[in-house]
Write an enzyme that holds these catalytic residues in place. Sequence first.
Site, PDB file in Angstrom:
ATOM      1  N   GLY A 161       2.891   0.977   3.172  1.00  0.00           N
ATOM      2  CA  GLY A 161       4.173   0.386   3.621  1.00  0.00           C
ATOM      3  C   GLY A 161       3.528  -0.912   2.620  1.00  0.00           C
ATOM      4  O   GLY A 161       2.798  -1.557   2.058  1.00  0.00           O
ATOM      5  N   VAL A 213       3.474  -5.535   3.032  1.00  0.00           N
ATOM      6  CA  VAL A 213       3.413  -6.054   4.205  1.00  0.00           C
ATOM      7  C   VAL A 213       3.853  -8.101   4.185  1.00  0.00           C
ATOM      8  O   VAL A 213       3.380  -8.145   2.901  1.00  0.00           O
ATOM      9  CB  VAL A 213       1.449  -6.201   4.597  1.00  0.00           C
ATOM     10  CG1 VAL A 213       1.309  -7.328   5.920  1.00  0.00           C
ATOM     11  CG2 VAL A 213       1.114  -5.247   4.707  1.00  0.00           C
ATOM     12  N   ASP A 219     -10.612   4.957   7.622  1.00  0.00           N
ATOM     13  CA  ASP A 219     -10.583   4.177   5.626  1.00  0.00           C
ATOM     14  C   ASP A 219     -11.251   2.806   5.323  1.00  0.00           C
ATOM     15  O   ASP A 219     -10.431   1.966   5.282  1.00  0.00           O
ATOM     16  CB  ASP A 219      -9.032   4.196   5.391  1.00  0.00           C
ATOM     17  CG  ASP A 219      -8.485   3.781   4.156  1.00  0.00           C
ATOM     18  OD1 ASP A 219      -9.716   4.250   3.308  1.00  0.00           O
ATOM     19  OD2 ASP A 219      -7.528   3.279   4.059  1.00  0.00           O
ATOM     20  N   GLY A 262       0.661  -1.326  -0.073  1.00  0.00           N
ATOM     21  CA  GLY A 262       0.163   0.129   0.165  1.00  0.00           C
ATOM     22  C   GLY A 262       0.907   1.431  -0.194  1.00  0.00           C
ATOM     23  O   GLY A 262       2.480   1.081   0.017  1.00  0.00           O
TER      24      GLY A 262
END
Length: 720
Positions: free
Chosen positions: A424, A426, A538, A421
Site C-alpha cells: 500500500g 502511506v 520483516d 510499498g
Amino acid sequence: MASWPPEQLFLLLLCLVLLAGAATPQTAPPLSVDSADRWVRPGCQSKCGNVSIPYPFGIDSGCSRPGFEINCTDDGTPYLGLGRNIELVDILLSQGLLVVDHSIAKNCDYQNGSKSDIESRINITGLPNYKFSHERNRLVAIGCDALGFISSDSENTFATGCWSYCTDVSSVPNGTCSGIGCCTAPIPMDLSDISLLATSIYNHTHTNFSPCSYAFLADERKLNFNLSSFTEYTTMETAPATLDWAIMNQTCEEAKGTDDFACVSPNSVCWNSNNGPGYLCNCSQGFHGNPYLNDSNGCSDINECSPDTSPCVKRCHNREGSYSCSCPWYMYGDGQRDGSGCRSILRILYLSLGVGLSLFFLIAIVSWLYWIYKKRKLGELKQHFFEKNGGSLRQDIRLFSSEELEAASDNYNPSRIIGEGGAGTVYRGVLPNQNAIAIKKAKISNDEAEVQQFINEVEVLSRINHRNVVKLLGCCLESQVPMLVYEFVPNGTLAHHVRGEGKRGSLPLEARLRISSEVAGALSYLHSAASTPVIHRDVKTTNILLDHNLTAKVSDFGASRMVPLDQNGLVSLVRGTFGYLDPEYFQTGEFTDKSDVYSFGVVLVELLTGKKPVAKMRAVKNLATLFIDCVNSGRLVEILEERVVDEGTPELLEAVAELAMRCLSLNSNDRPLMREVAMELEALTRWRIHPWGNVNVEEGDSLLAMVGSSSPSVLRDYVN
C-alpha cells in the site's frame, strides 16, 4: 461629367497616385503606435518625428544591428544610413518593407517657350540591406503624352518604360492605370540603383494637352483613380517608394545556430528574402511583437478576444497562439463571425417546452428514487467492506470514517505521500485538532491475502503497547480497501539516515548503538513480553522509523504472526526481503523468533558498515556473507564505516561485531534470544556513553581488565 482643364486633370491624376502610394498597406493590420514604440532596445529612442523606429533599426549607438542605422536630424526627419539622401517615411517591420520618399521625374513644355526637365536618381548601393521591391513598385507615367523611363547602369544595364496617352478627361477611366492618362511598367528584383526620366513624343507648346509629363515609382497595390473624390489639385515634388530589407549574407539555414542569428525571440520564425540574399524574422501565427528582441517586447500572444477585434459572435476563449469560439447554451453554431455564428434555439425550446417539463418531473422523481436506492446500497456496501476488512474482529480501536481520512489527506493528494510499498501507500494527514497522522491505504486488489495482511496488522498492533513500536491510532474499514491510521513519525526511515543521499555518515556511533538497542528491546518485547508472542518476519531498516529525537519505532506488521505460547514456530510460505531473510527459514519454510534475530543481525551490520544488504556491484553481493568473511579474516576495520571506526574503541567495535556474528549464525540454535541481544546492546550503549561512570570500584576494575584484554568475549561475559 464636368469638363476639366488639361493641366488640372494631369495634376489631379498625379495627386491621386501619390496620395494612394502614401496610404497604409492593406495586406496586414496596422500596428498600434504604442506597441511599436516599445519595440526598441532598453534606453533607445523609439521615434524620429512621427516615424517609429523598431529594432533592428535604431538611431543611437548600440541601438541597431550593423547596416540598419537611422540618421535622425534635429528637425525630426529620419534618413536611411548615416547620410541625408533618402528620407524614411515608414517601417513595416512584419512585412520586411520600408517606405521612402524620392524625387519625381518631370518634363514640361510651356507656351512661353520655356522648358523644365527634371530627372530623378535613387542610389541605395551603399546600403546592402535594402532593395527596391519588385513586387510592390511599378514605374508610373502620368500624362496624355507621357513617356516614362527607368534604368540602372550598375544593375546589368537595365532599362524599361511605358507610354501614357489620352485625348480628354472623359476618356480617363476610374480605378485603373491601364495606359489612358496613366501607365505602369514592372521593375526587376535585386535592384538598388535606378534613374527615372519623363519625356513626351509631341511638342505640347501649341496643344490643349497638359504641358507636363511625370514619372515616378509607386506601390501597385495602391494605384486607384477616382476623380470624383477630389475637387482640387496640388503639386508634389516627391513620391513614396517601397523598399525590401533583409538581414544580409546568409539564409535561415545558414544563420540558425550562429551567435549572430537575428530571430532571437521565442515563438519567432525565419524566412528567406525573396529579393536577393538575406533573411527576415517574424512572429509565429497567433503572436505579435518584435521577433528581433528577446525580452518582454518580443513575440507575445495576441489576444484575439479583445472586444474591438474579437472574431467571435458571443464567446471568445483566448489561448496561447490561438483562440476558440463558442455559443451560449441556448444557441448553436461555430460561434465565428465569418462562419455559421450563433443561432438561437429558443423556438425549438418553445415547441418542446411541454414535453420537456414532463420529462423534467419524471427525471426528478426517478433521480430521487435512485438517490434513496444508492444511499441504501452505499450503507450496505460500507457494512460489507467493514465486515470483509475485519470490522467484526476489532471493536476496541477508533474507527475513522472514509470522509474523515479523505479530508485529513486532502483527498489523498500525491504531495502527501510519505512512503510506498508492495502492500500500500502511506499518506501524511492532519486531523481537525491539528494532530499529524500517517494513513496507510491498501492498494486496490481482488487478492484476499493482501486485505488479510491489513487485518492481521490491526490484530497485532492492537495488542502491543511499546514506546519503540509505532502506535496504531485506528482504522477505516468501510471503504473498498482497509486503511490504517498510525502516529506520525516525522524523521523518515533508518535506511534513509544510514545510506540515503546526503545522509551517509550522519549518525554518530552513540546514536547507532542506542537505536539498535531500542529496536532489539522492541523485538524482545514482541517475542517474550506480549500477551501472545509476535514474530515480525520483516525486520529491516526501511521498517524502522525515527522521530524528532531519533528514537526508533518498529513498523509494518502486515507479515507478522502471533505464535501460541505452546509453539516455537509456524510454517508458511516464505515472506520477507532478500538480504534480511533467515537462510534456515528460506530452506524449511518454518519461521521462529530466531528468524527475527537473523534479520536484526543484518540491520546491526548495516548500522556498522553503512552498506546495502544486497548490492549488484559487489563481488560478494550479500552483506551478511561479506561481513562474516571480513570478521573471520581479521579485516573488520575494512568493512566498517569510517565514522564508526573513528568514534569507537577497538574493544567496543569487536564486541558489537561479535554480537552481530552470533545473530547471523546459519544454525538458528546458535543464535542468541532477542532479549539477550537487547541486554547486551543496552550494556554496550551504557558503556559507550559512560565507559568508567556509574560503576562501583569492583566493576571499574573489571571493565579495566576487559579493555586491557581486548577480548570481545570477556566484554560479553560482563554484559551478560
